[in-house]
Structure formats: structure tokens, C-alpha cells
Write an enzyme that holds these catalytic residues in place. Structure first.
Site, PDB file in Angstrom:
ATOM      1  N   ASP A 132       0.823  -1.216   0.000  1.00 41.09           N
ATOM      2  CA  ASP A 132       0.000   0.000   0.000  1.00 41.09           C
ATOM      3  C   ASP A 132       0.854   1.262   0.000  1.00 41.09           C
ATOM      4  O   ASP A 132       0.335   2.368  -0.091  1.00 41.09           O
ATOM      5  CB  ASP A 132      -0.942  -0.007   1.209  1.00 41.09           C
ATOM      6  CG  ASP A 132      -2.114   0.958   1.056  1.00 41.09           C
ATOM      7  OD1 ASP A 132      -2.534   1.201  -0.089  1.00 41.09           O
ATOM      8  OD2 ASP A 132      -2.598   1.474   2.079  1.00 41.09           O
ATOM      9  N   SER A 188      -6.980   5.160  -0.327  1.00 47.29           N
ATOM     10  CA  SER A 188      -7.206   3.877  -0.990  1.00 47.29           C
ATOM     11  C   SER A 188      -8.683   3.497  -0.875  1.00 47.29           C
ATOM     12  O   SER A 188      -9.274   3.600   0.204  1.00 47.29           O
ATOM     13  CB  SER A 188      -6.353   2.779  -0.342  1.00 47.29           C
ATOM     14  OG  SER A 188      -4.977   3.098  -0.404  1.00 47.29           O
ATOM     15  N   GLN A 221      -5.146  -1.733  -7.366  1.00 52.01           N
ATOM     16  CA  GLN A 221      -5.781  -0.824  -6.406  1.00 52.01           C
ATOM     17  C   GLN A 221      -6.419   0.346  -7.141  1.00 52.01           C
ATOM     18  O   GLN A 221      -5.883   0.839  -8.133  1.00 52.01           O
ATOM     19  CB  GLN A 221      -4.751  -0.283  -5.413  1.00 52.01           C
ATOM     20  CG  GLN A 221      -5.345   0.624  -4.334  1.00 52.01           C
ATOM     21  CD  GLN A 221      -4.289   1.166  -3.391  1.00 52.01           C
ATOM     22  OE1 GLN A 221      -3.679   2.188  -3.660  1.00 52.01           O
ATOM     23  NE2 GLN A 221      -4.060   0.472  -2.277  1.00 52.01           N
TER      24      GLN A 221
END
Length: 296
Positions: free
Chosen positions: A207, A231, A281
Site C-alpha cells: 500500500d 485507498s 488498487q
């Protein structure tokens, strides 16, 4: 093991409260909310604790629902969806203050033999000789947001080195960089020989900076206030074995951005060129109006 890596290892551990209930603490990387990678890693650890050790995670899919409170612990409610002959499926809901903040599903697979192929690793500079992101940010310490300064006084647990470094406070102008950002990363000290921990730490690290690939073509950065970002979802596929204390290449790109959302993909390779994981993502990237300059 140095203090920072030890703290990250402890952060990723979860306490079992009941048969399917676990609890994790919250860390602080200088972000205003709980870091999404932390919740990913802890949710994976919680799910794995309910799975036989003869099978390992091969995919996970997650949605970030609400901002996490760094001052509160997180409860992970694991649902044992299926225990099959070859595959095991788990669903996990992360809860704070009585509300779900994160929804997660993971599938585990017994080890099997089969055919193999992969995309080749991109040609990039090796990690030795590249400057760490941590050191680059130290060079701009006085200009960093206040919340990040205390964090940067300590060494980081994950050593990240961009193949094409850039200043996050003053990113390249729009149109100068492609929607590509390649970097090396690894834990900054040796880790225990626990494959689940290495997988959880890879989920945690995946991430970091993934949405940068969508920002670079537009001259935007989360750190200088030019864009609001978070996110929205995160997916990972684990293809092969690896160690998080060895160098891994995170080759990322953004095929599309539209409607204040950016979509990014990542491929993770060992230093000898094995593709060990893939990531996807989508994140919010909402441009913000320039802040008025104070009167001189």
C-alpha cells in the site's frame, strides 16, 4: 532485529479474543488515519490463524469503508466461509466504534505442482546505490507537514528506494513523467522464518506509494496538499515464495484515471527476476485548490 522492524512485526500480530474474533493495535506512519496497509496485514494474519498451515494465501480482495481511528484498537471478525479439499475461503470485517471500517476476503490453497510462466522483470537500476525514500524526505525535513516530522526522526522498518527518485513536495510538472513508478523495498532487518508474517508484511508494504503512479503524470502529490487521496480497494495475488527481508522490485503503473479515481497495478519481483505477487488498487485522487499564500 532492529527496534523499528520489531515494532512492525508486533504491530502485525493480532490477539485472539474468541473463536473467530481477533484484535489488533494501531500504528502511526504520519498519516491522518490508520494506514491501509496495516489493516490489510492484520486482517490477513487474523484470517490465516483460522486456516490449516498446509495451505497459504493465494489471493485477497479488500474494500476500505471508513477512515480508521489511530487511537483505537481494531477488532477483526473472521467468517469461515469454506474449508474445501484444496481451497479455504475466509471473510474478515474490521470494526472500530461499532462500525465496519474494512471488508476483506482471502483464499488459501494447498501447495500443488503445475505449469509455470511469467512476465519478465523490467530493466531497472539495482537497489544498491539508490537513495532511500526515508533519506530523500529527510533532505526536505523543514518543509514536511508537521505530522510527518516526528515519524521521520526514527528509522523506517521498510527500506524503499525509487528507481527514478522524485521530490514528493515538488513532483515533476504535469506531462513530464509517465504513469510508472518502480521501486525496490525490503524489511530493514532480518525477519523470523514465518511465511505468513512475510505475506502479511508484503500486504502491508504493497500500500506504500502504489497510487503515486496515477499522480505522477499530473504533477500531483499527496504530501504537498495538491490532491486528496485515499485507498478505496486493494487486491493481491501471491504467485510464489519470497522473503520480505530480501530486496523486492515493485513495478507499478496506472492504466487509467478518471472521475477523481486512479487505477494502479503492481508486479512484485525478487532480485533474481521471479514474479512473486501482483497487486491492483483504485484510489481517490481529488485535486485540491491551491492554498492562498499568507500576506507578506
Amino acid at each position: 532485529m532492529n527496534t523499528q522492524v520489531q515494532e512492525l512485526v508486533e504491530l502485525l500480530q493480532v490477539e485472539q479474543l474468541e473463536h473467530n474474533l481477533f484484535r489488533g493495535i494501531s500504528g502511526d506512519i504520519g498519516s491522518p488515519r490508520v494506514f491501509g496497509g496495516q489493516v490489510l496485514g492484520q486482517a490477513l494474519m487474523a484470517a490465516a490463524l483460522t486456516v490449516e498451515r498446509d495451505r497459504s494465501v493465494h489471493s485477497l480482495h479488500a474494500y476500505f469503508l471508513r477512515p480508521g481511528d489511530k487511537q483505537a484498537k481494531i477488532v477483526y471478525d473472521v467468517e469461515r466461509i469454506r474449508d474445501g479439499g484444496s481451497f479455504t475461503t475466509r471473510r474478515v470485517v474490521a470494526i472500530q466504534h461499532g462500525q465496519p471500517i474494512f471488508n476483506f476476503a482471502a483464499s488459501f490453497h494447498v501447495k500443488e505442482e503445475g505449469v509455470s510462466h511469467q512476465d519478465p522483470m523490467p530493466q531497472v537500476p539495482p537497489p544498491d546505490g539508490l537513495t532511500s525514500v526515508h533519506e530523500l524526505r529527510r533532505q526536505h525535513f523543514d518543509k514536511l507537514p508537521e505530522r510527518l516530522r516526528a515519524v521521520l526522526h526514527a528509522e523506517t522498518a521498510i527500506d524503499i528506494r525509487h528507481c527514478e527518485p522524485f521530490n514528493p513536495l515538488n513532483p515533476p510538472p504535469a506531462g513530464e513523467r509517465a504513469a510508472v513508478n518502480n521501486s525496490w523495498f525490503r524489511a530493514s532487518d532480518r525477519l523470523p522464518d514465518d511465511p505468513v508474517l512475510h505475506q502479511a508484511m508484503l500486504a502491508y508494504s504493497s500500500d506504500f506509494g502504489l497510487l503515486s503512479a496515477a499522480l505522477l503524470p499530473h504533477g500531483l502529490s499527496f504530501m504537498n496538499g495538491s490532491v486528496q487521496g485515499v485507498s478505496l480497494d486493494h487486491a493481491m495475488w501471491f504467485h510464489d515464495s519470497f522473503r520480505m527481508d530480501d530486496w523486492l522490485l515493485y513495478a507499478t503503473n496506472s492504466p487509467a484515471a478518471n472521475g477523481a479515481r486512479g487505477f494502479c497495478r503492481g508486479s512484485i519481483y525478487t532480485q533474481d527476476g521471479r514474479l512473486v505477487a501482483s497487486v491492483a488498487q483504485e484510489g481517490l485522487m481529488r485535486p485540491q485548490p491551491p492554498k492562498p499564500k499568507p500576506n507578506s
